[in-house]
Design an enzyme around this catalytic site. Sequence first.
Site, PDB file in Angstrom:
ATOM      1  N   GLY A 173      53.611  30.141  35.755  1.00 23.13           N
ATOM      2  CA  GLY A 173      54.565  30.297  36.425  1.00 23.13           C
ATOM      3  C   GLY A 173      54.576  29.843  38.103  1.00 23.13           C
ATOM      4  O   GLY A 173      53.059  29.580  38.224  1.00 23.13           O
ATOM      5  N   SER A 174      54.601  30.772  39.068  1.00 21.70           N
ATOM      6  CA  SER A 174      54.681  30.422  40.470  1.00 21.70           C
ATOM      7  C   SER A 174      52.900  31.214  40.538  1.00 21.70           C
ATOM      8  O   SER A 174      52.041  32.362  40.265  1.00 21.70           O
ATOM      9  CB  SER A 174      55.604  31.783  41.084  1.00 21.70           C
ATOM     10  OG  SER A 174      54.930  32.222  42.328  1.00 21.70           O
ATOM     11  N   SER A 175      52.344  30.884  41.762  1.00 16.55           N
ATOM     12  CA  SER A 175      51.356  31.248  42.617  1.00 16.55           C
ATOM     13  C   SER A 175      51.120  32.628  43.591  1.00 16.55           C
ATOM     14  O   SER A 175      50.244  32.789  43.691  1.00 16.55           O
ATOM     15  CB  SER A 175      50.335  30.010  43.110  1.00 16.55           C
ATOM     16  OG  SER A 175      52.201  30.158  44.548  1.00 16.55           O
ATOM     17  N   GLY A 176      52.820  33.350  42.684  1.00 13.70           N
ATOM     18  CA  GLY A 176      52.174  34.481  43.290  1.00 13.70           C
ATOM     19  C   GLY A 176      51.753  35.640  41.879  1.00 13.70           C
ATOM     20  O   GLY A 176      52.533  36.674  42.592  1.00 13.70           O
ATOM     21  N   TRP A 177      51.366  35.279  41.086  1.00 10.41           N
ATOM     22  CA  TRP A 177      51.454  36.075  40.468  1.00 10.41           C
ATOM     23  C   TRP A 177      50.184  36.965  40.546  1.00 10.41           C
ATOM     24  O   TRP A 177      50.581  38.390  40.376  1.00 10.41           O
ATOM     25  CB  TRP A 177      50.119  34.394  38.873  1.00 10.41           C
ATOM     26  CG  TRP A 177      50.342  35.482  37.654  1.00 10.41           C
ATOM     27  CD1 TRP A 177      51.142  34.750  36.848  1.00 10.41           C
ATOM     28  CD2 TRP A 177      49.747  36.767  36.748  1.00 10.41           C
ATOM     29  NE1 TRP A 177      51.460  35.491  35.467  1.00 10.41           N
ATOM     30  CE2 TRP A 177      50.026  36.478  35.318  1.00 10.41           C
ATOM     31  CE3 TRP A 177      48.184  36.877  37.156  1.00 10.41           C
ATOM     32  CZ2 TRP A 177      49.956  37.397  34.430  1.00 10.41           C
ATOM     33  CZ3 TRP A 177      48.156  37.779  36.218  1.00 10.41           C
ATOM     34  CH2 TRP A 177      48.432  38.074  34.899  1.00 10.41           C
TER      35      TRP A 177
END
Lengths: 425, 150
Positions: free
Chosen positions: B66-70
């Site tokens: 998923g997102s690079s907000g991981w």
Amino acid sequence: MRLSDDEKAIRDGAEGPAVAAAMDLLIRYGEALGAEHLCDTRNVAGTMTQPSPVKAKLVGEGGWHKAFSVINLDSDDEFEIPHMRVPTCQLQQGFGEDALGIAPYPASMVELQADAESFYGSHGVNILATCTPYQVGNLPVRGEHCAWMESSAVVYANSVLGARTNCEGTASTGAASLTGKIPCWGNHRTENRYGTHLIEATVPVEGFLDWGMFGYFVGDLVQENRPVVTGKLAQPDLTDLKHFGAATASSGGVEIYHIPGITPEAPTIEAAFDGPIPEKVGYGARERRAIYEKLNSQGESADVDFILLGCPHASLDQIARTARALDGRKLNNGTELWIMTPRALRTVADRNGYTEIIRKAGGRVLTDSCPAMSKSAPEGTRVFATDSAKQAHYLPAILGIEAWFGTLEDCVDAAVTGTWRGELR
Amino acid sequence: MTVEIRDIRGRGVVPGRAEGEALVSHQTISGWGGIDPATGTIIERRHELFGVCFTGKVLVFPGAKGSSGWSGFFQATRLLGTAPLAMVFTTLSTKSALGAVVTRVPTISELAEDPVEIIHTGDRVIVDADHGIVTVHSTSLSPSAGRRPA
């Protein structure tokens, strides 16, 4: 990890404690990756301004210096944050002032973000406030080492532009902005950029909808690998590849792909692979139909409350097409339409009269954010429709709503009639 | 009932040593949209661990998606006191590596065998990331005892 003399000096405090903390994070991160060394970067796209409960608390305790130290440098100490060492931009963030009264979103968050913008702006962060920095002033060149976040921007930079970036995070981009360094690992190294899978479209792939569906198929198939796509592909433009890449990074975790003859690192199929060409996987009429149905498997009611366009943030062409489709028409009473775009492009849309045409029809051109980032859709939304495979993938889970996926024209039709009538043509 | 002890060798990603109970996910984990840092739980609706809390557990999983907000979401678990005790994952990526670094818990990856296949939820696990060794104490029931209790 091997460090140069200047990197060691920075670690030991030659540039001050904040930059030393940034280097410490990069060393911890580089060692976690197993990187051999760092590389120089002068292009950072990260996130500093978007409000969150943790950030609000830190700002309350010690201002933005503390918030940046703890979140963007992963430090326990609070430092005086110097000016960014290399060009750095803010990606998409929360909703701003232009969404007040339109998007249900706390005014306190809008205020906190405005405060962040003035702090970071004065420290050298360019507030592009978009998931598509490559549309509005940050267009890296081929071979340029970057430190970018945002999966759809990362895949665009690597694949379409031939720039080199991994899918970075908040702390690694924060550390890169103060040091101009990032671990030289993964996509920064030529040997990790060649294709691993070959996919051939046996149905024509042309236009925004089909590029998105093809991307969703490819991402699901290869997951984190590196697809090379060929076949009956029409010449894509920026808008098509923006959608294609975002879709591959939603159903999978694609960070780089190649389209022989189109993208810069693959003049031919042979050049896209470092060695033998793998057996190809086909994308035909059956696969296309299955992807369309998968993207539409989260819709039951045809009564549409909300249309979302502009994911990733709309290009000028998408805004112009939306304006043309809405010109002289009125949205259904009870259906809302938002199109998300970078603020810099909204300025052009204002100037061209597109914003006014969309507004007169009852729609809104909004900036900075999106319903998924800000967890905000019009009050009472139960069913939404979009032309974006990425938004159809994420938003139902984030907001607990139904989703329809189709063309821009299907979406505008639903906005005007209040009824979803899209079908695969 | 017998206790089987075995070592799996890998590479320390974040140094340190921790001992605790394993929580195993066979599916990759999303940060942004996948976990709630305030409660330390998995919130992705279709996930096999939907609603399960990982706070204080040795989180064993195939990798990040998923997102690079991981990493930012896992960093928030540390700041809010809901972090896992340690991490063991099969596939290393920038998301999972940075996530482990900013969660600041002992972490091992790149193991000789797939930890998700070997470790079971509830097993006692020692994560020695200084030496790159995961020691698993599995409680396996003899075949006559039937299925593993839920």
